[in-house]
Design a protein around this motif. Structure first.
Motif, PDB file in Angstrom:
ATOM      1  N   TRP A   1       2.866   8.911   4.372  1.00  0.00           N
ATOM      2  CA  TRP A   1       1.668   8.194   3.914  1.00  0.00           C
ATOM      3  C   TRP A   1       0.471   9.099   4.117  1.00  0.00           C
ATOM      4  O   TRP A   1       0.216   9.559   5.222  1.00  0.00           O
TER       5      TRP A   1
ATOM      6  N   PRO B   1      -4.108  -7.936   8.606  1.00  0.00           N
ATOM      7  CA  PRO B   1      -4.464  -7.169   7.402  1.00  0.00           C
ATOM      8  C   PRO B   1      -4.650  -8.036   6.157  1.00  0.00           C
ATOM      9  O   PRO B   1      -5.471  -7.705   5.305  1.00  0.00           O
TER      10      PRO B   1
ATOM     11  N   GLN C   1       0.804  -1.220   0.000  1.00  0.00           N
ATOM     12  CA  GLN C   1       0.000   0.000   0.000  1.00  0.00           C
ATOM     13  C   GLN C   1       0.837   1.270   0.000  1.00  0.00           C
ATOM     14  O   GLN C   1       0.632   2.145  -0.827  1.00  0.00           O
ATOM     15  N   VAL C   2       1.782   1.343   0.944  1.00  0.00           N
ATOM     16  CA  VAL C   2       2.456   2.628   1.133  1.00  0.00           C
ATOM     17  C   VAL C   2       3.549   2.909   0.116  1.00  0.00           C
ATOM     18  O   VAL C   2       3.947   4.046  -0.077  1.00  0.00           O
TER      19      VAL C   2
ATOM     20  N   TYR D   1     -10.760  -3.665   8.686  1.00  0.00           N
ATOM     21  CA  TYR D   1      -9.650  -3.659   9.648  1.00  0.00           C
ATOM     22  C   TYR D   1     -10.237  -3.335  11.019  1.00  0.00           C
ATOM     23  O   TYR D   1     -10.602  -2.191  11.286  1.00  0.00           O
ATOM     24  N   ARG D   2     -10.378  -4.360  11.849  1.00  0.00           N
ATOM     25  CA  ARG D   2     -11.057  -4.168  13.131  1.00  0.00           C
ATOM     26  C   ARG D   2     -10.203  -4.615  14.297  1.00  0.00           C
ATOM     27  O   ARG D   2      -9.508  -5.618  14.211  1.00  0.00           O
ATOM     28  N   VAL D   3     -10.319  -3.862  15.385  1.00  0.00           N
ATOM     29  CA  VAL D   3      -9.659  -4.242  16.633  1.00  0.00           C
ATOM     30  C   VAL D   3     -10.136  -5.648  17.005  1.00  0.00           C
ATOM     31  O   VAL D   3     -11.316  -5.975  16.873  1.00  0.00           O
TER      32      VAL D   3
ATOM     33  N   GLU E   1      -1.308  -7.058  16.920  1.00  0.00           N
ATOM     34  CA  GLU E   1      -1.825  -5.866  16.226  1.00  0.00           C
ATOM     35  C   GLU E   1      -3.260  -5.568  16.642  1.00  0.00           C
ATOM     36  O   GLU E   1      -4.137  -6.448  16.575  1.00  0.00           O
TER      37      GLU E   1
ATOM     38  N   VAL F   1       4.681   1.379  10.858  1.00  0.00           N
ATOM     39  CA  VAL F   1       5.037   1.529   9.449  1.00  0.00           C
ATOM     40  C   VAL F   1       5.806   2.847   9.329  1.00  0.00           C
ATOM     41  O   VAL F   1       5.338   3.894   9.806  1.00  0.00           O
TER      42      VAL F   1
ATOM     43  N   ARG G   1     -11.908  -8.089  21.683  1.00  0.00           N
ATOM     44  CA  ARG G   1     -12.630  -7.130  22.533  1.00  0.00           C
ATOM     45  C   ARG G   1     -13.687  -7.763  23.419  1.00  0.00           C
ATOM     46  O   ARG G   1     -14.297  -7.074  24.233  1.00  0.00           O
TER      47      ARG G   1
ATOM     48  N   ALA H   1      -4.565   4.977  11.109  1.00  0.00           N
ATOM     49  CA  ALA H   1      -5.201   4.215  12.193  1.00  0.00           C
ATOM     50  C   ALA H   1      -4.996   4.958  13.511  1.00  0.00           C
ATOM     51  O   ALA H   1      -4.089   5.791  13.646  1.00  0.00           O
ATOM     52  N   LYS H   2      -5.837   4.621  14.497  1.00  0.00           N
ATOM     53  CA  LYS H   2      -5.766   5.302  15.801  1.00  0.00           C
ATOM     54  C   LYS H   2      -4.388   5.142  16.450  1.00  0.00           C
ATOM     55  O   LYS H   2      -3.910   6.028  17.155  1.00  0.00           O
TER      56      LYS H   2
ATOM     57  N   ASP I   1       4.032   5.904   8.193  1.00  0.00           N
ATOM     58  CA  ASP I   1       3.119   6.461   9.195  1.00  0.00           C
ATOM     59  C   ASP I   1       3.910   7.325  10.173  1.00  0.00           C
ATOM     60  O   ASP I   1       3.505   8.434  10.511  1.00  0.00           O
TER      61      ASP I   1
ATOM     62  N   HIS J   1      -5.208   6.358   4.892  1.00  0.00           N
ATOM     63  CA  HIS J   1      -5.869   6.194   6.184  1.00  0.00           C
ATOM     64  C   HIS J   1      -4.859   6.186   7.342  1.00  0.00           C
ATOM     65  O   HIS J   1      -3.811   5.559   7.254  1.00  0.00           O
TER      66      HIS J   1
HETATM   67  N1  MHF Z   1       0.206   2.878   6.336  1.00  0.00           N
HETATM   68  C1  MHF Z   1      -0.085   1.678   6.841  1.00  0.00           C
HETATM   69  N2  MHF Z   1       0.029   1.469   8.172  1.00  0.00           N
HETATM   70  C2  MHF Z   1      -0.258   0.248   8.710  1.00  0.00           C
HETATM   71  O1  MHF Z   1      -0.121   0.091   9.949  1.00  0.00           O
HETATM   72  C3  MHF Z   1      -0.667  -0.803   7.835  1.00  0.00           C
HETATM   73  C4  MHF Z   1      -0.745  -0.537   6.458  1.00  0.00           C
HETATM   74  N3  MHF Z   1      -0.476   0.714   5.995  1.00  0.00           N
HETATM   75  N4  MHF Z   1      -1.096  -1.483   5.561  1.00  0.00           N
HETATM   76  C5  MHF Z   1      -1.152  -2.861   6.020  1.00  0.00           C
HETATM   77  C6  MHF Z   1      -1.718  -2.936   7.365  1.00  0.00           C
HETATM   78  C7  MHF Z   1      -3.148  -2.493   7.470  1.00  0.00           C
HETATM   79  N5  MHF Z   1      -3.223  -2.014   8.815  1.00  0.00           N
HETATM   80  C8  MHF Z   1      -4.333  -1.380   9.380  1.00  0.00           C
HETATM   81  C9  MHF Z   1      -5.249  -0.750   8.565  1.00  0.00           C
HETATM   82  C10 MHF Z   1      -6.336  -0.094   9.117  1.00  0.00           C
HETATM   83  C11 MHF Z   1      -6.518  -0.089  10.502  1.00  0.00           C
HETATM   84  C12 MHF Z   1      -7.696   0.626  11.079  1.00  0.00           C
HETATM   85  O2  MHF Z   1      -8.323   1.405  10.404  1.00  0.00           O
HETATM   86  N6  MHF Z   1      -8.043   0.411  12.343  1.00  0.00           N
HETATM   87  C13 MHF Z   1      -9.140   1.093  12.955  1.00  0.00           C
HETATM   88  C14 MHF Z   1      -9.758   0.163  13.989  1.00  0.00           C
HETATM   89  C15 MHF Z   1     -11.222   0.454  14.155  1.00  0.00           C
HETATM   90  C16 MHF Z   1     -11.877  -0.408  15.227  1.00  0.00           C
HETATM   91  O3  MHF Z   1     -12.046  -1.637  15.035  1.00  0.00           O
HETATM   92  O4  MHF Z   1     -12.237   0.172  16.269  1.00  0.00           O
HETATM   93  C17 MHF Z   1      -8.663   2.379  13.628  1.00  0.00           C
HETATM   94  O5  MHF Z   1      -9.361   3.374  13.554  1.00  0.00           O
HETATM   95  O6  MHF Z   1      -7.580   2.379  14.240  1.00  0.00           O
HETATM   96  C18 MHF Z   1      -5.601  -0.726  11.312  1.00  0.00           C
HETATM   97  C19 MHF Z   1      -4.502  -1.365  10.744  1.00  0.00           C
HETATM   98  C20 MHF Z   1      -1.931  -2.097   9.450  1.00  0.00           C
HETATM   99  N7  MHF Z   1      -1.019  -2.070   8.320  1.00  0.00           N
END
Ligand code: MHF
Ligand code: KIV
Length: 336
Positions: A273, A192, A99-100, A201-203, A232, A265, A206, A278-279, A268, A276
């Motif tokens: 990047w 992922p 992705q990145v 992509y979910r925590v 993760e 990453v 829980r 992530a938190k 990040d 998106h």
């Molecule tokens: N730039 C980048 N950073 C990453 O850490 C990463 C990538 N790409 N690509 C491959 C995977 C994908 N990853 C991800 C992608 C999305 C979320 C994410 O959006 N998490 C939500 C969780 C929401 C929930 O369930 O409450 C968040 O808002 O953090 C997390 C890890 C981690 N990896």
């Protein structure tokens, strides 16, 4: 073996992970003698002593000392050099590369040959950090395939260890790799590579049952011989509990401060990047904004002819040579 930590001793004694005892643990400082300059000059230009090779044994020592293990991704030579200069413990060629760095919509699109290409660049830039590569999606469906593909990452990609996403279901694969002496990092919690199957992509972990499943995965992967495990996007209390229950180092990403180490990453962390966030991401630099400004200024300077400047950014030819050149082409040269 020399000066084993408590944790390492616990593992080497254990019947389930006997390969640590036989692992060649010190591979030395490869290439330092041929390129001391690049890798021993610090960010400020000051000379630094050459680094010691990070071994798996060293990671166990860090864990035993409660010194956080630092892990950062790198997909190219300059980033790998940065991990070398800044004493990063593990340089991870993560499949986030897809992705990145390569612009794919998800990691599932990355091929093994693309991964190997980037591993080779990283291995040219970093030799002291432990070099770990993600096995791309679909490259470890069976122990046989996993071994063949991991050997490619080691032999062609110059990697020292591999990382695989999955829980109890990949235990036979991890066992096959580790029993042949291919150090393996496990990765549980948010996977992922399975984002489609998980509907996003979910925590993870829980609720009580889900948390227990993550713990069971981690225990099974340790028993299969994994030398470390990435946690993760799991609740920080669960990550702390798993870290306390395991004998191998845990590396957290969105898993809180109680893990044995942290990974992010690189794009990040540096702010290159723009997708998106992530938190769990913290931006330690705004390199992307800086880079955009640089590109904009370059384009402007070319268009307004302020770049290049003749005195500062061009080359001269001696006047007599210039006159001879004009004569060669039949031009009339003015008398001096
Ligand atoms: N730039 C980048 N950073 C990453 O850490 C990463 C990538 N790409 N690509 C491959 C995977 C994908 N990853 C991800 C992608 C999305 C979320 C994410 O959006 N998490 C939500 C969780 C929401 C929930 O369930 O409450 C968040 O808002 O953090 C997390 C890890 C981690 N990896
Ligand atoms: C973020 C890390 C753990 C990873 O798996 C990746 O870079 O793909």
């Amino acid at each position: 073996m020399i000066a084993l930590s408590q944790a390492t001793r616990a593992i080497t004694r254990s019947a389930v992970a006997p390969f640590f005892a036989r692992m060649p643990i010190n591979t030395g400082r490869r290439w330092m003698s041929v390129r001391p300059q690049e890798n021993s000059v610090g960010a400020g230009g000051a000379a630094q002593p050459p680094r010691k090779k990070v071994t798996i044994q060293r990671l166990f020592t860090l864990r035993a000392q409660s010194t956080p293990i630092t892990v950062l991704t790198a997909y190219d030579y300059p980033t790998a050099q940065r991990t070398e200069r800044h004493n990063v413990d593990i340089c991870l060629v993560g499949d986030s590369l897809a992705q990145v760095c390569l612009g794919y919509p998800s990691t599932t699109r990355l091929t093994l040959s693309e991964m190997v290409h980037h591993c080779k660049a990283v291995a040219r830039g970093a030799s002291s950090p432990l070099l770990v590569a993600d096995m791309p999606f679909g490259t470890y469906p069976s122990p046989e395939d996993a071994v063949r593909n991991a050997v490619w990452l080691v032999q062609e990609g110059r990697m020292e260890a591999v990382k695989l996403e999955g829980g109890v279901e990949i235990v036979p694969v991890v066992r096959a790799l580790t029993s042949l002496g291919i150090p393996t990092m496990a990765h549980v919690g948010l996977l992922p590579q399975r984002h489609t199957a998980f509907s996003g992509y979910r925590v993870q972990g829980r609720d009580a049952n889900a948390a227990y499943a993550v713990l069971a995965d981690a225990r099974a992967l340790q028993a299969a011989g994994a030398f470390s495990i990435v946690l993760e996007a799991v609740p920080h209390a669960l990550a702390g509990y798993i870290t306390a229950k395991l004998d191998i180092p845990t590396i957290g990403i969105g898993a809180g401060p109680a893990c044995s180490g942290q990974v992010l990453v690189c794009d990040d962390a540096l702010g290159t990047w723009s997708g998106h966030k992530a938190k769990f991401v913290r931006r330690f630099a705004q390199v992307g904004a800086h880079a955009d400004q640089g590109v904009a200024e370059y384009v402007k300077a070319v268009r307004d002819r302020s770049f290049p400047s003749i005195p500062q950014e061009t080359y001269e030819i001696p006047e007599d040579e210039w006159n001879k050149f004009l004569e060669l082409d039949g031009e009339v040269v003015k008398a001096q």
